[in-house]
Design an enzyme around this catalytic site. Structure first.
Site, PDB file in Angstrom:
ATOM      1  N   THR A  89      -0.431 -53.393 -12.058  1.00 46.86           N
ATOM      2  CA  THR A  89      -1.082 -54.250 -13.354  1.00 46.86           C
ATOM      3  C   THR A  89      -1.856 -55.390 -12.617  1.00 46.86           C
ATOM      4  O   THR A  89      -1.825 -56.195 -12.395  1.00 46.86           O
ATOM      5  CB  THR A  89       0.247 -54.958 -13.355  1.00 46.86           C
ATOM      6  OG1 THR A  89       0.994 -52.529 -14.309  1.00 46.86           O
ATOM      7  CG2 THR A  89       0.188 -54.986 -15.117  1.00 46.86           C
ATOM      8  N   ASP A 142       5.385 -50.376 -20.820  1.00 46.78           N
ATOM      9  CA  ASP A 142       5.197 -52.118 -21.022  1.00 46.78           C
ATOM     10  C   ASP A 142       4.340 -53.211 -21.223  1.00 46.78           C
ATOM     11  O   ASP A 142       4.959 -54.026 -21.666  1.00 46.78           O
ATOM     12  CB  ASP A 142       6.670 -52.791 -20.036  1.00 46.78           C
ATOM     13  CG  ASP A 142       5.638 -53.303 -18.813  1.00 46.78           C
ATOM     14  OD1 ASP A 142       5.241 -52.285 -18.335  1.00 46.78           O
ATOM     15  OD2 ASP A 142       5.728 -54.382 -18.135  1.00 46.78           O
TER      16      ASP A 142
HETATM   17  N1  ASP Z   1       4.190 -52.086 -15.680  1.00 49.38           N
HETATM   18  C1  ASP Z   1       3.525 -51.560 -15.224  1.00 49.38           C
HETATM   19  C2  ASP Z   1       3.714 -49.751 -15.965  1.00 49.38           C
HETATM   20  O1  ASP Z   1       4.976 -49.234 -16.448  1.00 49.38           O
HETATM   21  C3  ASP Z   1       2.924 -51.034 -13.822  1.00 49.38           C
HETATM   22  C4  ASP Z   1       2.992 -51.158 -12.447  1.00 49.38           C
HETATM   23  O2  ASP Z   1       3.137 -52.802 -13.417  1.00 49.38           O
HETATM   24  O3  ASP Z   1       3.376 -50.857 -12.126  1.00 49.38           O
HETATM   25  O4  ASP Z   1       3.109 -49.637 -17.179  1.00 49.38           O
END
Ligand code: ASP
Length: 316
Positions: free
Chosen positions: A176, A207
């Site tokens: 992300t 999230d």
């Molecule tokens: N937080 C992101 C999601 O769950 C993915 C990540 O940061 O790895 O969509």
């Protein structure tokens, strides 16, 4: 000197050191540095925190090295579904898009939602249409695809088939990008953008576009942007949890952020990390994985970027 601060992350799904060549590591760090430069230029000129975080995130969305925009992860159908949000700590105004398939820079669409829509969160095809109507660039799906993401999808599908998902590497799973900032006027803002995790179910929303979970900002308290298995960030309402610990328990940013990553999230056996900045400009960047792409600028204009333990000075 006036206090202002900027911190960014490029996800906690960092590759193992041997997975990339020195040149590739350098290129990823260079793009982190460029993101810092873009945000810092806004802050130094006396601009707003919300403009700084947006500027930093746009650079990382445009880079193939991070899981957002160009280079985003693919879902189980090989489709990119993009999530992003942005929050202004001064007004608590927020905007977000989720499961968008065509917006070149989802963070710009999130900002447009904040500016021009009564809603906080627009989903799917409607988010794409909204962005296009606001004059933002839209792209075919192929724009977002990179060879590395195709390989990650194949690998995650093979792990799922073989029942070896626990052995999958963090870099194959997720990532992300995000930024947090304190501006010279004492205002805080946060922004986050992602392709979600590789092989995620069709229509799954994480999230990152959820205010209070992956993104949160409140003047006088903190700004937070998270990375990691989003389902747990939603359940623990991570961004708001950190703000609550600071506001109600009087913890500093570092203590509150570290507690949530290491004590609340780590026992779930998931990768997790975040960047946070406090009202005093102090920065925290805890993570429980091998590494997290991250960077920050000090008040006197020194830039630092890192992926694992070693921290590099970046020369703008
Ligand atoms: N937080 C992101 C999601 O769950 C993915 C990540 O940061 O790895 O969509």
């Amino acid at each position: 000197m006036t206090n202002f601060a900027l911190a960014i992350h490029g996800g906690c799904g960092v590759m193992a050191k041997l997975d990339l060549t020195d040149e590739e590591w350098k290129a990823a760090r260079r793009d982190l540095g460029r993101a810092l430069e873009a945000g810092y230029a806004v802050l130094k000129a006396g601009g707003k925190a919300i403009d700084a975080v947006q500027a930093a995130v746009v650079v990382m969305e445009d880079s193939p090295h991070f899981n957002a925009g160009h280079g985003a992860a693919m879902n189980e159908n090989g489709i990119h579904e993009l999530d992003a949000s942005i929050m202004d700590g001064t007004t608590l105004a927020a905007g977000a898009v989720c499961a968008a398939q065509h917006i070149r820079n989802p963070i710009k669409a999130a900002r447009a939602v904040l500016e021009h829509n009564d809603a906080v969160l627009l989903a799917g095809a409607a988010a794409d249409r909204f962005a296009e109507a606001k004059g933002l660039a839209v792209e075919e799906q192929s724009y977002f695809t990179t060879e590395r993401r195709k390989q990650a999808l194949a690998s995650m599908k093979a792990h799922a088939e073989a029942g070896t998902l626990a052995a999958a590497r963090e870099s194959e799973k997720h990532g992300t990008v995000g930024a947090v900032a304190l501006d010279q006027h004492g205002h805080l803002a946060a922004a986050t953008s992602t392709g979600g995790y590789t092989n995620k179910p069709d229509g799954r929303v994480g999230d990152s576009p959820i205010i209070g979970a992956g993104t949160y900002a409140r003047d006088g308290v903190c700004a937070v942007s998270g990375t990691g298995k989003g389902e747990f960030f939603i359940r623990h309402v991570v961004g708001h949890e950190i703000a609550a610990r600071i506001a109600y328990l009087g913890e500093d940013v570092k203590a509150a952020a570290t507690k949530v990553i290491m004590e609340d999230l780590k026992p779930h056996n998931i990768g997790a990390g975040l960047v946070a900045v406090g009202a005093d400009g102090s920065v925290a960047a805890p993570y429980n994985t091998d590494g997290m792409f991250r960077g920050w600028v000090t008040n006197d204009g020194e830039f630092f970027v890192a992926s694992h333990d070693e921290v590099f000075r970046y020369e703008p």
